[in-house]
Motif scaffolding. Structure first.
Motif, PDB file in Angstrom:
ATOM      1  N   ILE A  51       0.847  -1.211   0.000  1.00 41.90           N
ATOM      2  CA  ILE A  51       0.000   0.000   0.000  1.00 41.90           C
ATOM      3  C   ILE A  51       0.877   1.254   0.000  1.00 41.90           C
ATOM      4  N   GLY A 162       4.464   8.548  10.641  1.00 41.14           N
ATOM      5  CA  GLY A 162       3.673   7.647   9.787  1.00 41.14           C
ATOM      6  C   GLY A 162       2.183   7.920   9.860  1.00 41.14           C
ATOM      7  N   SER A 166      -3.492   8.919  13.171  1.00 46.19           N
ATOM      8  CA  SER A 166      -4.777   8.860  12.447  1.00 46.19           C
ATOM      9  C   SER A 166      -5.694   7.771  12.975  1.00 46.19           C
ATOM     10  N   SER A 285      -9.318   6.429   9.818  1.00 48.49           N
ATOM     11  CA  SER A 285      -8.037   7.098   9.610  1.00 48.49           C
ATOM     12  C   SER A 285      -8.296   8.599   9.519  1.00 48.49           C
ATOM     13  N   LYS A 287      -7.962  12.589   9.131  1.00 51.93           N
ATOM     14  CA  LYS A 287      -7.204  13.487   8.256  1.00 51.93           C
ATOM     15  C   LYS A 287      -7.247  14.871   8.884  1.00 51.93           C
TER      16      LYS A 287
HETATM   17  C1  AVJ Z   1      -0.638   3.084   9.180  1.00 51.45           C
HETATM   18  C2  AVJ Z   1      -2.666   3.921  10.154  1.00 51.45           C
HETATM   19  C3  AVJ Z   1      -1.218   5.440   8.963  1.00 51.45           C
HETATM   20  O1  AVJ Z   1      -4.351   5.105   8.163  1.00 51.45           O
HETATM   21  O2  AVJ Z   1      -3.219   5.525   6.316  1.00 51.45           O
HETATM   22  C4  AVJ Z   1      -3.291   2.451   5.048  1.00 51.45           C
HETATM   23  C5  AVJ Z   1      -3.057   2.420   7.622  1.00 51.45           C
HETATM   24  N1  AVJ Z   1      -4.952   1.645   6.181  1.00 51.45           N
HETATM   25  N2  AVJ Z   1      -4.239   2.026   4.174  1.00 51.45           N
HETATM   26  C6  AVJ Z   1      -3.422   4.880   7.365  1.00 51.45           C
HETATM   27  C7  AVJ Z   1      -3.766   2.193   6.297  1.00 51.45           C
HETATM   28  C8  AVJ Z   1      -5.252   1.526   4.857  1.00 51.45           C
HETATM   29  C9  AVJ Z   1      -2.402   3.794   7.684  1.00 51.45           C
HETATM   30  N3  AVJ Z   1      -1.769   4.080   9.008  1.00 51.45           N
END
Ligand code: AVJ
Length: 322
Positions: A51, A162, A166, A285, A287
């Motif tokens: 990802i 990171g 969130s 998550s 923002k």
């Molecule tokens: C690791 C929690 C920062 O929330 O962007 C990424 C996890 N979930 N894609 C996020 C996540 C789906 C990520 N974090």
């Protein structure tokens, strides 16, 4: 000087106990909602690494870019002689700060729930920078932390990067940030990485990418529960959806049941009912806007000392003090 120490603060059955409690509670409430912690078995961690490299998901690249630009600024400003990292994982970005701070004699406290991640990252760091004194701590950083004995030879830098922040919902963020502040001495710093609000289509694409990697990441939770709790989830009877919850200012990943179904979770002696179309929140998550986050930090007794933002990618590093 011993360059590597390891403390395990978690009970042997921490994972099993916490998983059972959260799944029992989360799948018997309305709406169903469980913690994102359970995504990260070996397969889930591998999918998350994929990802981070997706075109639609700018978070990882944006933060790395800011570290490459500002690691020296952070080192000069903080003069830290100890670095405590919450949720250290592979420690790849923090290595830039450790190098900028001057690794010889530096104390590094990586904190993570994964002993494997701690040992792998620790071994790599000890090889690359033999002068660093590493105090690895296996702990759940969402619980009150007890830091290992650190020398009093200079400021400490706590890194919470990171955009892991969130995953905390708004009501839990205040007490968590206040807890970090209470760990800090007046000369210490807290570095936070925060994913910023973007146009909704961009945010949705980051959590529902065209290749379906995020969908596989979300559905992997079902495989984790089938294995860990002897459950009968059928991944083909759920769809992955990403939703922008504007009231909460967070993205929600959800698993939507395609049919009305009942799923056995044998280890919990539970049968979970899903209506056709019912959605189960598997992650939120948040923002941020820098203003709103600074207000939350201020309410927790923290002041922004430096702020570096990548406006295009929508990500900010905030260096805060008491
Ligand atoms: C690791 C929690 C920062 O929330 O962007 C990424 C996890 N979930 N894609 C996020 C996540 C789906 C990520 N974090």
């Amino acid at each position: 000087m011993r360059s590597y120490g390891f403390t395990d603060t978690l009970a042997a059955k921490h994972y099993a106990t916490a998983l059972r409690a959260d799944i029992r509670d989360g799948l018997t409430r309305t709406p169903k909602s469980t913690a994102p912690t359970w995504f990260y078995d070996a397969r889930g961690s591998e999918l998350f690494e994929q990802i981070t490299q997706l075109d639609e998901y700018p978070v990882w690249r944006a933060e790395l870019g800011l570290f490459l630009l500002h690691a020296d600024d952070i080192a000069v400003r903080t003069r830290a002689r100890s670095l405590v990292e919450l949720g250290s994982g592979s420690s790849n970005k923090t290595q830039l700060i450790l190098e900028a701070l001057g690794p010889a004699g530096l104390h590094y406290v990586p904190i993570d729930v994964s002993a494997d991640a701690l040992h792998q990252a620790g071994a790599q760091l000890a090889k690359d920078h033999p002068g660093i004194v590493i105090h690895a701590v296996r702990a759940d950083f969402t619980a009150p932390l007890v830091l290992p004995e650190l020398p009093d030879d200079g400021p400490r830098l706590i890194a919470f990067i990171g955009s892991t922040l969130s995953n905390f919902r708004r009501p839990a963020r205040g007490p968590f940030l206040r807890g970090l502040r209470d760990m800090m001495r007046p000369e210490d710093f807290l570095l936070i990485g925060a994913d910023l609000v973007k146009p909704v289509p961009e945010m949705l694409a980051a959590y529902d990418d065209g290749k379906g990697v995020t969908a596989a990441f979300d559905k992997n939770l079902l495989h984790v529960l089938n294995r860990e709790l002897d459950a009968d989830f059928d991944p083909d009877s759920f769809d992955h959806v990403a939703v922008w919850n504007s009231a909460e200012q967070h993205i929600e990943m959800r698993l939507r049941s395609r049919v009305e179904q009942r799923v056995k979770i044998r280890d919990l002696d539970l049968v979970v009912h899903f209506e056709r179309g019912e959605e189960w929140v598997t992650e939120s998550s948040a923002k941020f806007s820098t203003d709103a986050l600074q207000a939350e930090l201020s309410a927790a007794g923290l002041r922004t000392d430096q702020l570096w933002a990548d406006e295009d990618a929508g990500f900010a590093l905030m260096l805060t003090i008491r």
